[in-house]
Design an enzyme around this catalytic site. Sequence first.
Site, PDB file in Angstrom:
ATOM      1  N   GLU A 251     -12.756  54.573  16.554  1.00 29.26           N
ATOM      2  CA  GLU A 251     -11.998  53.447  15.991  1.00 29.26           C
ATOM      3  C   GLU A 251     -10.549  53.871  15.753  1.00 29.26           C
ATOM      4  OE1 GLU A 251     -12.858  52.221  11.930  1.00 29.26           O
ATOM      5  OE2 GLU A 251     -12.750  50.130  12.562  1.00 29.26           O
TER       6      GLU A 251
ATOM      7  N   CYS B 184     -11.133  44.409  11.205  1.00 31.36           N
ATOM      8  CA  CYS B 184     -12.332  45.087  11.712  1.00 31.36           C
ATOM      9  C   CYS B 184     -12.917  44.348  12.913  1.00 31.36           C
ATOM     10  CB  CYS B 184     -13.364  45.213  10.605  1.00 31.36           C
ATOM     11  SG  CYS B 184     -13.690  43.652   9.786  1.00 31.36           S
TER      12      CYS B 184
ATOM     13  N   LYS C  63     -13.066  47.961  -7.264  1.00 33.06           N
ATOM     14  CA  LYS C  63     -11.908  48.808  -6.956  1.00 33.06           C
ATOM     15  C   LYS C  63     -11.295  48.400  -5.623  1.00 33.06           C
ATOM     16  CE  LYS C  63     -11.270  52.844  -4.897  1.00 33.06           C
ATOM     17  NZ  LYS C  63      -9.901  52.683  -4.377  1.00 33.06           N
TER      18      LYS C  63
ATOM     19  N   GLU D 131     -20.328  47.455   4.923  1.00 36.96           N
ATOM     20  CA  GLU D 131     -19.626  46.835   6.064  1.00 36.96           C
ATOM     21  C   GLU D 131     -18.637  47.870   6.572  1.00 36.96           C
ATOM     22  OE1 GLU D 131     -20.412  44.040   7.305  1.00 36.96           O
ATOM     23  OE2 GLU D 131     -21.721  43.335   5.709  1.00 36.96           O
TER      24      GLU D 131
HETATM   25  P1  NDP Z   1     -11.962  53.754   3.584  1.00 35.50           P
HETATM   26  O1  NDP Z   1     -13.394  53.997   3.881  1.00 35.50           O
HETATM   27  O2  NDP Z   1     -11.043  54.899   3.590  1.00 35.50           O
HETATM   28  O3  NDP Z   1     -11.801  53.081   2.153  1.00 35.50           O
HETATM   29  C1  NDP Z   1     -12.446  51.891   1.777  1.00 35.50           C
HETATM   30  C2  NDP Z   1     -12.537  51.834   0.268  1.00 35.50           C
HETATM   31  O4  NDP Z   1     -13.372  52.899  -0.190  1.00 35.50           O
HETATM   32  C3  NDP Z   1     -11.191  52.034  -0.426  1.00 35.50           C
HETATM   33  O5  NDP Z   1     -11.155  51.294  -1.624  1.00 35.50           O
HETATM   34  C4  NDP Z   1     -11.224  53.520  -0.714  1.00 35.50           C
HETATM   35  O6  NDP Z   1     -10.365  53.882  -1.743  1.00 35.50           O
HETATM   36  C5  NDP Z   1     -12.669  53.704  -1.109  1.00 35.50           C
HETATM   37  N1  NDP Z   1     -13.162  55.070  -0.999  1.00 35.50           N
HETATM   38  C6  NDP Z   1     -12.690  56.083  -0.234  1.00 35.50           C
HETATM   39  N2  NDP Z   1     -13.421  57.207  -0.443  1.00 35.50           N
HETATM   40  C7  NDP Z   1     -14.375  56.886  -1.355  1.00 35.50           C
HETATM   41  C8  NDP Z   1     -15.417  57.605  -1.989  1.00 35.50           C
HETATM   42  N3  NDP Z   1     -15.643  58.887  -1.729  1.00 35.50           N
HETATM   43  N4  NDP Z   1     -16.210  56.967  -2.867  1.00 35.50           N
HETATM   44  C9  NDP Z   1     -15.998  55.663  -3.137  1.00 35.50           C
HETATM   45  N5  NDP Z   1     -15.013  54.928  -2.595  1.00 35.50           N
HETATM   46  C10 NDP Z   1     -14.215  55.528  -1.706  1.00 35.50           C
HETATM   47  O7  NDP Z   1     -11.502  52.618   4.576  1.00 35.50           O
HETATM   48  P2  NDP Z   1     -10.041  52.025   4.744  1.00 35.50           P
HETATM   49  O8  NDP Z   1      -9.551  51.533   3.432  1.00 35.50           O
HETATM   50  O9  NDP Z   1      -9.230  53.014   5.501  1.00 35.50           O
HETATM   51  O10 NDP Z   1     -10.333  50.738   5.615  1.00 35.50           O
HETATM   52  C11 NDP Z   1     -10.398  50.727   7.000  1.00 35.50           C
HETATM   53  C12 NDP Z   1     -11.835  50.728   7.470  1.00 35.50           C
HETATM   54  O11 NDP Z   1     -12.519  49.606   6.953  1.00 35.50           O
HETATM   55  C13 NDP Z   1     -11.949  50.633   8.968  1.00 35.50           C
HETATM   56  O12 NDP Z   1     -12.910  51.553   9.419  1.00 35.50           O
HETATM   57  C14 NDP Z   1     -12.443  49.222   9.195  1.00 35.50           C
HETATM   58  O13 NDP Z   1     -13.172  49.041  10.376  1.00 35.50           O
HETATM   59  C15 NDP Z   1     -13.292  49.005   7.994  1.00 35.50           C
HETATM   60  N6  NDP Z   1     -13.486  47.589   7.750  1.00 35.50           N
HETATM   61  C16 NDP Z   1     -14.713  47.049   7.986  1.00 35.50           C
HETATM   62  C17 NDP Z   1     -14.929  45.695   7.818  1.00 35.50           C
HETATM   63  C18 NDP Z   1     -16.276  45.090   8.032  1.00 35.50           C
HETATM   64  O14 NDP Z   1     -16.489  43.976   7.563  1.00 35.50           O
HETATM   65  N7  NDP Z   1     -17.206  45.745   8.682  1.00 35.50           N
HETATM   66  C19 NDP Z   1     -13.837  44.805   7.412  1.00 35.50           C
HETATM   67  C20 NDP Z   1     -12.593  45.488   7.188  1.00 35.50           C
HETATM   68  C21 NDP Z   1     -12.427  46.827   7.366  1.00 35.50           C
HETATM   69  P3  NDP Z   1      -8.881  54.403  -1.375  1.00 35.50           P
HETATM   70  O15 NDP Z   1      -8.283  53.451  -0.417  1.00 35.50           O
HETATM   71  O16 NDP Z   1      -8.238  54.369  -2.684  1.00 35.50           O
HETATM   72  O17 NDP Z   1      -9.077  55.763  -0.793  1.00 35.50           O
END
Ligand code: NDP
Length: 480
Positions: A384, A282, A173, A248
Amino acid sequence: MKKIANYINGALVEPKSGKYFDNIDPSTGKVYSLIPDSDASDIDEAVEAAHKAFPEWSGMSIEKRSKFIIKLSEGIEKRMDEFVKAESLDNGKPIALAAQVDIPRAVSNFHFFATAIIHFASESHAMEGQGINYTTRKPIGVVGCISPWNLPLYLFSWKIAPALASGNCVIAKPSEVTPYTAYLLSEVAQEIGLPPGVLNIIHGTGPSAGDAIVKHPSIKAISFTGGTQTGAYISRTAGPMFKKLSLELGGKNPNIIFADCDFDDMLSTTIRSSFANQGQICLCGSRIFVERPIYEKFKTAFVEKVSRMKNLAPSDPKSKQGAVVSKGHMEKVLSYIELAKEEGGQILCGGKREVLPAPHNEGYFIQPTVIEGLKYDCRTNQEEIFGPVVTIMPFDTEEEVLMMANSTQYGLSATIWTSNLKRAHRVADQVQAGIVWVNSWLVRDLRTPFGGIKASGVGREGGWEALKFFTEPKNIFIKQ
Ligand code: NDP
């Protein structure tokens, strides 16, 4: 209006609910396509298809499987221009960045894991006079891959490629805010004749489609990249089901600048490490610590350069600062700038939403922002922000800067600037991070372990780490 489709069992299909929601162009604030609002029933169907596909896919010769994954890589490369435009439009990132980084990296990810799997070997341990242990590594089965919006196809492929290469069938997803290149990938999977059910791409919200992946009893492993709070929720939910988890998560990375660094190299790299992708990587260094003897020189030169950075439409080839990903995210970032002021910070440049001429006058643009005068332990410096906002702080000693750098809950990456090799080793050793760059930033070798410590994650991606995650080891002992 273009409707994005789910990709289940080799077919592009509507969500079972028949419901869609809007996909917004962040550079105009206007809807430009519709996203399936999938739910648990779509995930059930995809898991069933994946289960059916698993015996053949996992039993296929590695060479044959590898060829399929190389074809995915080539399929994206053939449609490079279309992928680049889609990524920039969906995310608001400058088209040049999508062309130089996002899509070429997705191509490399598939290519890398398609070839890595051919060289992936398991171990054996001889016990003198007693016998031999050998370890086999088998694919897990059906696995879930959930990725965020900041580097959409890049991070999506970073999970899907090793999962498929090691013989798993995948339920994936993408983020609901950036679904388009994942949709194009499903077209490529169809074009190259990937066996139905091997890869299933489901669109929808986190709490609906994402949650259904996390809770599905037949999905045995979850590779997740996203926010720390979501990671904690996934851990709480999937942990008791004994799923294998790779998380991650967020970061608040320190950029530590010593007075003996190569100033010009540091300055130009620090511009990138602060503001690339509007600060939504990130690995961006959002807390900049500068040794006091060069603090004023750095501040003047840095602010002068940042003040000259202009937000331009993402589709403009000259754009280096596009839009942030969504209205909600823009509001969150702007609220942190207000918080910084309340906490006593001075805005040295930027600090506001930027309004571009029509048709981008309702786009989500934020001026690159530099803030000083904040304490290392205030909320602005601990939480963050994930936008084009950095803070700068002076320091006097190594001990002091390490204490400040290590003071957050996060531990993803760190950057160190110095020409003193001993100090580079010392500080790199003591800074709490999973990834450290010395006199550089974002140099990535796909073979290296990638990930963070503390609240930045659990487990590592990249190279053998990813292939180990997506396989189960079994040790077999044979008596001599
Ligand atoms: P989110 O945690 O909001 O979402 C990440 C993914 O999880 C999306 O596909 C989201 O869907 C999905 N998701 C949200 N809620 C749920 C749930 N309850 N159950 C299952 N899946 C869920 O993060 P963001 O998309 O806002 O991304 C930004 C974050 O990602 C920042 O904190 C950043 O630091 C981190 N990040 C970390 C990296 C690393 O390698 N450590 C690399 C890149 C980013 P939907 O978007 O449809 O809500």
